[in-house]
Motif scaffolding. Structure first.
Motif, PDB file in Angstrom:
ATOM      1  N   ILE A 436       0.926  -1.271  -0.190  1.00 45.55           N
ATOM      2  CA  ILE A 436       0.048   0.101  -0.125  1.00 45.55           C
ATOM      3  C   ILE A 436       0.846   1.279   0.096  1.00 45.55           C
ATOM      4  CG2 ILE A 436      -1.678   1.369   1.155  1.00 45.55           C
ATOM      5  CD1 ILE A 436      -2.605  -1.353   2.528  1.00 45.55           C
ATOM      6  N   LYS A 437       0.912   1.945  -1.019  1.00 44.71           N
ATOM      7  CA  LYS A 437       1.672   3.406  -1.113  1.00 44.71           C
ATOM      8  C   LYS A 437       1.187   4.396  -2.038  1.00 44.71           C
ATOM      9  CE  LYS A 437       6.689   4.286  -1.879  1.00 44.71           C
ATOM     10  NZ  LYS A 437       6.687   4.748  -0.538  1.00 44.71           N
ATOM     11  N   ALA A 438       1.259   5.617  -1.446  1.00 41.06           N
ATOM     12  CA  ALA A 438       0.892   6.834  -2.219  1.00 41.06           C
ATOM     13  C   ALA A 438       1.450   7.914  -1.422  1.00 41.06           C
ATOM     14  CB  ALA A 438      -0.597   6.909  -2.068  1.00 41.06           C
ATOM     15  N   SER A 439       1.122   9.208  -1.885  1.00 37.75           N
ATOM     16  CA  SER A 439       1.589  10.389  -1.270  1.00 37.75           C
ATOM     17  C   SER A 439       1.047  10.571   0.167  1.00 37.75           C
ATOM     18  CB  SER A 439       1.592  11.690  -1.760  1.00 37.75           C
ATOM     19  OG  SER A 439       2.609  11.694  -2.846  1.00 37.75           O
ATOM     20  N   ARG A 440       1.334  11.207   0.918  1.00 36.58           N
ATOM     21  CA  ARG A 440       0.773  11.391   2.669  1.00 36.58           C
ATOM     22  C   ARG A 440      -0.614  11.757   2.393  1.00 36.58           C
ATOM     23  NH1 ARG A 440      -0.656  10.903   6.899  1.00 36.58           N
ATOM     24  NH2 ARG A 440      -0.906   8.699   5.840  1.00 36.58           N
ATOM     25  N   GLY A 441      -0.838  12.853   1.735  1.00 36.93           N
ATOM     26  CA  GLY A 441      -2.268  13.439   1.527  1.00 36.93           C
ATOM     27  C   GLY A 441      -3.292  12.354   1.135  1.00 36.93           C
TER      28      GLY A 441
END
Length: 453
Positions: A436-441
């Motif tokens: 699971i990975k994406a930008s903090r926002g």
């Protein structure tokens, strides 16, 4: 920590109230909601608030003195004996105070910056060096012009090594932080795409990160990603290169990864093991090994530190999911470089028949954000079995993969986390691993938590 109030008096224009030269400050704080003991309140002026409005609350919470910007009115009814130290700028005074306290304690200072991996590298260095030294490190993401001085001012008086993370959004910011910290060892973990919107290019990012040498002590060393061409330096700075290429001072050989342990060899001499996932964490560990060797640690002691390393949350964090599935929560932040590295890690781990990617939007990528998202698809191949994307930008990854999906990976895109989670849950079993990975926002940890057992 503690320091004599006299240090505060030295950086002030003038003072009022009663204070003894033996008075000790035991905490420096900017948030009046926090309860402290013997605290120095530093009222910061922000875009939407003015800390000077909260002095009375700060006193109730344990402030025994306060900095005060000259020209600001004191609250009515303030005890005339309460110590006030007037300064031109409370923010500037905070920085001056941090610099004075750092010099008073006198630890070795390690500054860590980079597009990705700053926090993980900081944590690994702390684990290694705390085997031998009394260490202090940046808490959370306190790595900017306010957080770094506060980190320094929270340092114990007997600290021997301070490990300070340095973040940035634009040119000049790392230089500013480095000049406060005056590091003995400066580390640049890598050059990615984070903040390319502000800095224009990876070359611009490299230039900004290299500002860490601006405060480097004359006899200090720079430890860098030796595989990154943009970090080639001309000059007299002693530089230590870490990486996989032949020219590196600390060259990585024979990497072997499982879901539980990673092993690698440095310079065909010493084998190290690491209970952290990701090829990028091998390199992050190599920076810690180099710093440890520079400070006199042997390989056995360094390995003890690596064994005890625990990373700050949501960074390739392995958690058991429902039905025995393995969940890799790397939701803290992302760039194309770090996303690709995480995907490669999932591909290399043995023992899973379902390898599932949950990928979301990445921010601050500038005018090339479409191409940079699509570039992630170039590393999505067998043995990856499923790709789930969330968000409008995340969908670009799915669209790129659909154009050359020769491995018949199952691809789906969603606009809500709830719908994605509903479709993902039936795939979880003891043969499944989910990244699971994406930008903090994007806050994808909310998906991760719904998958835990």
């Amino acid at each position: 920590m503690s320091f004599n109030i006299q240090i505060v008096n030295e950086i002030s224009i003038k003072s009022q109230g009663n204070f003894s030269e033996k008075m000790l400050i035991e905490q420096v704080f900017i948030d009046s909601r926090i309860e402290v003991e013997n605290g120095l309140f530093v009222p910061i002026v922000g875009e939407r608030f003015d800390g000077h409005s909260f002095l009375e609350t700060a006193i109730k919470q344990g402030a025994i003195a306060s900095l005060w910007e000259e020209g600001k009115e004191l609250p009515e009814g303030l005890d005339e004996n309460f110590p006030i130290f007037y300064v031109n700028s409370t923010l500037k005074a905070l920085e001056q105070l941090a610099k004075k306290y750092l010099r008073q304690v006198g630890p070795k200072v390690i500054g860590v910056t980079g597009s990705n991996g700053k926090t993980s590298t900081k944590d690994i260095i702390d684990a290694v060096l705390s085997t031998t030294f009394k260490t202090h490190k940046t808490a959370g993401n306190y790595n900017n012009h306010i957080g770094l001085p506060l980190t320094i001012l929270a340092m114990p008086n007997d600290c021997e090594v301070a490990i300070l993370e340095m973040g940035m959004n634009n040119f000049g910011e790392i230089s500013f932080l480095s000049k406060i910290a005056e590091p003995d060892i400066a580390i640049i973990t890598n050059i990615g795409e984070s903040h390319i919107e502000q800095l224009g290019s990876r070359a611009g990012i490299s230039k900004a990160k290299l500002e860490i040498i601006d405060g480097l002590r004359e006899d200090g060393i720079l430890i860098i990603d030796g595989d990154e061409p943009l970090l080639k330096l001309n000059g007299n700075i002693k530089t230590v290169n870490c990486g996989y290429d032949d020219h590196n001072n600390f060259k990585i050989f024979d990497v072997n990864q499982t879901a539980d342990v990673t092993s690698f060899i440095i310079n065909q001499q010493f084998q190290f093991t690491l209970r952290l996932l990701g090829k990028h964490n091998i390199k992050n560990s190599t920076y810690a090994i180099a710093a440890g060797k520079y400070l006199g640690l042997n390989e056995h002691t360094i390995q003890i530190g690596l064994d005890n390393c625990v990373l700050t949350g949501m960074r390739m964090e392995k958690v058991q999911g429902q039905n025995g599935a393995t969940i890799i929560n790397d939701a803290y932040n992302s760039s194309p470089t770090s996303m690709k590295a995480a995907i490669e890690t999932i591909k290399q781990l043995d023992g899973f028949n379902k390898r599932i990617l949950v990928l979301g939007d990445m921010y601050e990528l500038g005018k090339d954000e479409h191409a940079l998202h699509r570039s992630v698809a170039t590393v999505i191949s067998k043995p990856i079995t499923h790709l789930f994307t969330i968000g409008a930008r995340g969908k670009w990854i799915a669209e790129a993969l659909l154009e050359h999906n020769n491995d018949k990976i199952e691809i789906s895109s969603y606009s809500t986390k709830e719908e994605l989670t509903e479709k993902l849950l039936p795939l979880l079993d003891n043969g499944s691993i989910v990244l699971i990975k994406a930008s903090r926002g994007m806050k994808l940890e909310t998906i991760a938590k719904n998958l835990y057992s």
